[in-house]
Design a protein around this motif. Sequence first.
Motif, PDB file in Angstrom:
ATOM      1  N   GLY A  10      37.017 -21.183 116.669  1.00  0.00           N
ATOM      2  CA  GLY A  10      38.243 -21.282 116.888  1.00  0.00           C
ATOM      3  C   GLY A  10      39.322 -21.042 115.928  1.00  0.00           C
ATOM      4  N   TYR A  11      40.569 -20.971 116.091  1.00  0.00           N
ATOM      5  CA  TYR A  11      41.525 -20.964 115.228  1.00  0.00           C
ATOM      6  C   TYR A  11      41.688 -22.077 114.308  1.00  0.00           C
ATOM      7  CZ  TYR A  11      46.388 -20.845 113.446  1.00  0.00           C
ATOM      8  OH  TYR A  11      47.507 -20.548 112.908  1.00  0.00           O
ATOM      9  N   ILE A  12      41.970 -23.189 114.752  1.00  0.00           N
ATOM     10  CA  ILE A  12      42.149 -24.534 113.839  1.00  0.00           C
ATOM     11  C   ILE A  12      40.704 -24.775 113.316  1.00  0.00           C
ATOM     12  CG2 ILE A  12      43.165 -26.547 113.273  1.00  0.00           C
ATOM     13  CD1 ILE A  12      44.988 -25.793 115.743  1.00  0.00           C
ATOM     14  N   ASP A  32      30.120 -24.349 119.771  1.00  0.00           N
ATOM     15  CA  ASP A  32      31.259 -23.637 120.359  1.00  0.00           C
ATOM     16  C   ASP A  32      30.690 -22.780 121.439  1.00  0.00           C
ATOM     17  OD1 ASP A  32      33.522 -21.480 120.621  1.00  0.00           O
ATOM     18  OD2 ASP A  32      34.070 -22.620 118.837  1.00  0.00           O
ATOM     19  N   ASP A  33      31.206 -22.714 122.753  1.00  0.00           N
ATOM     20  CA  ASP A  33      30.889 -21.669 123.773  1.00  0.00           C
ATOM     21  C   ASP A  33      31.465 -20.490 123.605  1.00  0.00           C
ATOM     22  OD1 ASP A  33      33.482 -21.752 124.379  1.00  0.00           O
ATOM     23  OD2 ASP A  33      33.074 -22.745 126.513  1.00  0.00           O
ATOM     24  N   THR A  36      36.712 -18.690 123.351  1.00  0.00           N
ATOM     25  CA  THR A  36      38.083 -18.131 122.952  1.00  0.00           C
ATOM     26  C   THR A  36      37.762 -18.061 121.377  1.00  0.00           C
ATOM     27  OG1 THR A  36      39.087 -20.158 122.586  1.00  0.00           O
ATOM     28  CG2 THR A  36      39.610 -18.998 124.635  1.00  0.00           C
ATOM     29  N   PHE A  74      37.442 -29.958 118.521  1.00  0.00           N
ATOM     30  CA  PHE A  74      38.768 -29.185 118.595  1.00  0.00           C
ATOM     31  C   PHE A  74      38.569 -28.614 119.921  1.00  0.00           C
ATOM     32  CE2 PHE A  74      38.114 -29.462 114.047  1.00  0.00           C
ATOM     33  CZ  PHE A  74      39.548 -29.443 113.514  1.00  0.00           C
ATOM     34  N   TYR A 142      48.729 -30.254 130.189  1.00  0.00           N
ATOM     35  CA  TYR A 142      47.944 -29.979 128.659  1.00  0.00           C
ATOM     36  C   TYR A 142      48.299 -31.392 128.159  1.00  0.00           C
ATOM     37  CZ  TYR A 142      47.398 -28.916 124.196  1.00  0.00           C
ATOM     38  OH  TYR A 142      46.851 -28.817 122.682  1.00  0.00           O
ATOM     39  N   LYS A 146      45.518 -34.485 127.260  1.00  0.00           N
ATOM     40  CA  LYS A 146      44.959 -34.810 126.025  1.00  0.00           C
ATOM     41  C   LYS A 146      45.271 -36.395 125.760  1.00  0.00           C
ATOM     42  CE  LYS A 146      43.674 -31.048 123.571  1.00  0.00           C
ATOM     43  NZ  LYS A 146      42.720 -31.158 122.598  1.00  0.00           N
TER      44      LYS A 146
HETATM   45  N1  LIG Z   1      47.215 -24.329 118.209  1.00  0.00           N
HETATM   46  C1  LIG Z   1      48.093 -25.204 118.439  1.00  0.00           C
HETATM   47  O1  LIG Z   1      49.427 -24.870 118.018  1.00  0.00           O
HETATM   48  C2  LIG Z   1      47.753 -26.514 118.895  1.00  0.00           C
HETATM   49  C3  LIG Z   1      48.512 -27.537 118.708  1.00  0.00           C
HETATM   50  C4  LIG Z   1      48.151 -28.916 119.109  1.00  0.00           C
HETATM   51  C5  LIG Z   1      46.792 -29.285 119.352  1.00  0.00           C
HETATM   52  N2  LIG Z   1      46.019 -28.074 119.218  1.00  0.00           N
HETATM   53  C6  LIG Z   1      44.299 -28.478 119.471  1.00  0.00           C
HETATM   54  O2  LIG Z   1      43.777 -27.806 118.606  1.00  0.00           O
HETATM   55  C7  LIG Z   1      42.419 -27.671 119.037  1.00  0.00           C
HETATM   56  C8  LIG Z   1      42.111 -26.204 118.817  1.00  0.00           C
HETATM   57  O3  LIG Z   1      42.983 -25.199 119.095  1.00  0.00           O
HETATM   58  P1  LIG Z   1      42.798 -23.875 118.507  1.00  0.00           P
HETATM   59  O4  LIG Z   1      44.382 -23.484 118.469  1.00  0.00           O
HETATM   60  O5  LIG Z   1      42.149 -23.762 117.320  1.00  0.00           O
HETATM   61  O6  LIG Z   1      42.236 -23.137 119.902  1.00  0.00           O
HETATM   62  P2  LIG Z   1      41.110 -21.951 120.046  1.00  0.00           P
HETATM   63  O7  LIG Z   1      41.247 -21.477 121.669  1.00  0.00           O
HETATM   64  O8  LIG Z   1      41.146 -20.858 119.006  1.00  0.00           O
HETATM   65  O9  LIG Z   1      39.867 -22.982 119.613  1.00  0.00           O
HETATM   66  C9  LIG Z   1      39.298 -23.518 120.648  1.00  0.00           C
HETATM   67  C10 LIG Z   1      37.533 -23.296 120.387  1.00  0.00           C
HETATM   68  O10 LIG Z   1      36.913 -24.376 121.491  1.00  0.00           O
HETATM   69  C11 LIG Z   1      35.738 -23.171 121.961  1.00  0.00           C
HETATM   70  N3  LIG Z   1      35.760 -23.924 123.171  1.00  0.00           N
HETATM   71  C12 LIG Z   1      36.491 -24.132 124.113  1.00  0.00           C
HETATM   72  N4  LIG Z   1      36.129 -24.933 125.331  1.00  0.00           N
HETATM   73  C13 LIG Z   1      34.674 -25.081 124.639  1.00  0.00           C
HETATM   74  C14 LIG Z   1      33.600 -25.957 125.450  1.00  0.00           C
HETATM   75  N5  LIG Z   1      33.742 -26.529 126.542  1.00  0.00           N
HETATM   76  N6  LIG Z   1      32.557 -26.066 124.603  1.00  0.00           N
HETATM   77  C15 LIG Z   1      32.417 -25.550 123.618  1.00  0.00           C
HETATM   78  N7  LIG Z   1      33.427 -24.902 122.940  1.00  0.00           N
HETATM   79  C16 LIG Z   1      34.512 -24.591 123.664  1.00  0.00           C
HETATM   80  C17 LIG Z   1      36.344 -22.025 121.778  1.00  0.00           C
HETATM   81  O11 LIG Z   1      35.426 -20.919 122.194  1.00  0.00           O
HETATM   82  C18 LIG Z   1      37.353 -21.745 120.712  1.00  0.00           C
HETATM   83  O12 LIG Z   1      36.473 -21.650 119.461  1.00  0.00           O
HETATM   84  C19 LIG Z   1      42.348 -27.845 120.757  1.00  0.00           C
HETATM   85  O13 LIG Z   1      41.901 -29.095 121.037  1.00  0.00           O
HETATM   86  C20 LIG Z   1      44.141 -27.894 120.738  1.00  0.00           C
HETATM   87  O14 LIG Z   1      44.428 -28.537 121.947  1.00  0.00           O
HETATM   88  C21 LIG Z   1      46.514 -26.757 118.782  1.00  0.00           C
END
Ligand SMILES: NC(=O)c1ccc[n+]([C@@H]2O[C@H](COP(=O)([O-])OP(=O)(O)OC[C@H]3O[C@@H](n4cnc5c(N)ncnc54)[C@H](O)[C@@H]3O)[C@@H](O)[C@H]2O)c1
Length: 330
Positions: A10-12, A32-33, A36, A74, A142, A146
């Motif tokens: 995913g993104y982060i 990763d599943d 997203t 993540f 949400y 968390k």
């Molecule tokens: N983007 C933000 O501004 C932000 C802010 C605060 C916290 N976060 C936290 O950062 C983390 C990453 O967020 P992101 O923006 O990269 O989101 P994202 O959707 O890009 O990444 C999430 C990843 O997790 C994978 N995933 C989801 N459910 C899964 C599961 N059950 N099993 C295996 N893989 C799974 C998805 O395929 C994806 O690759 C999250 O925990 C989110 O709550 C994000």
Amino acid sequence: MAVLVTGGAGYIGSHMVLALLDAGHEEVVVLDDLSTGFEWALPPEVKLVVGDVADQALVTATVRQHRIDAVAHFAARIVVPDSVTDPLGYYLANTVKTRALIEAAVRAGVRHVIFSSTAAVYGEPETVPVPEDLATHPINPYGRSKLMSEWMIRDAAAAHGFSYVILRYFNVAGADPRGRSGQSTPNATHLIKVATQAALGQRTHLEVFGTDYPTPDGSCLRDYIQVSDLAEAHRVALDHLRGGGESLTLNCGYGRGYSVLEVIDVVKTVSGRDFEVRLSPRRPGDPARIVAGADRIRDTLGWRPKHDDLTGIVGQALAWEDSLSKRNLR
Ligand SMILES: NC(=O)c1ccc[n+]([C@@H]2O[C@H](COP(=O)([O-])OP(=O)(O)OC[C@H]3O[C@@H](n4cnc5c(N)ncnc54)[C@H](O)[C@@H]3O)[C@@H](O)[C@H]2O)c1
Ligand SMILES: O=c1ccn([C@@H]2O[C@H](COP(=O)(O)OP(=O)(O)O[C@H]3O[C@H](CO)[C@H](O)[C@H](O)[C@H]3O)[C@@H](O)[C@H]2O)c(=O)[nH]1
């Protein structure tokens, strides 16, 4: 020893993978599943296990096979308004599945956990910036999903003897400065991504959700942290835990808030493009303002951001959005 990065496609998470590889960590395993995330977001030397974090047999086998000592978790569902319409889905994805992951990982011998938490645990603070020891009062499912995971991790760490760093991210934005990754989620809802898409003509307009908040210009204030700076915070947190450091809960932000209208102005200036902005009603679940008290992470981990500049963050986001459309990836 190897690191398991859940949600690493995913993104982060993909930026943390890059930070680890750039720092010379040899073995990084991603679970990763791909719900997203994207396989192409990962460098070829990374081992990708496609599956669910709640699949305990898979987690156990992965930890043992790769001799994993640390998990950076993540994987989650992340959209605040979605959590209001589908709370049970969010408690399953973010709370129930985190419980299953932690149980399997710790039983299989994992010693350290880094957890992606959020500023949403604070809810609607009366004053900003918010220090880590402010009482947590999340105002949407949400944030609650968390916060419950934070509680589980602390309780399980006390009972089972692993160490953790809980990182509460504020609003994450921008892209890898070398253009290797960025935010690729289709139908994204995050402000900077949506605004760059509007600037590039990929959306007809942008909506501002609420202009009657008790803020200087009436739109919501957020603290935007650049994604590679955030990834680096994870890398130093991992070194801290492996070096025997104590468990910590840390805000990740810069300590400065920008309003939605200010962000839109920066996107228009940096892109040199105008686009239609519609003033719309408030979106469910949004706090008016949230800005990080940002000292503790500097004091405890020695973290020093390199990209604390909204103009630069927007420039990276624009470049990434442009590269996605040139590669037909959006
Ligand atoms: N983007 C933000 O501004 C932000 C802010 C605060 C916290 N976060 C936290 O950062 C983390 C990453 O967020 P992101 O923006 O990269 O989101 P994202 O959707 O890009 O990444 C999430 C990843 O997790 C994978 N995933 C989801 N459910 C899964 C599961 N059950 N099993 C295996 N893989 C799974 C998805 O395929 C994806 O690759 C999250 O925990 C989110 O709550 C994000
Ligand atoms: O098209 C849009 C998109 C967003 N916004 C506004 O911009 C602000 C930021 O919204 P985002 O959707 O970009 O981000 P959130 O603040 O809702 O949430 C993000 O940051 C939180 C922490 O502050 C959480 O962790 C969460 O995972 C992450 O999505 C909000 O006031 C929102 O109403 C708009 O006006 N128009």
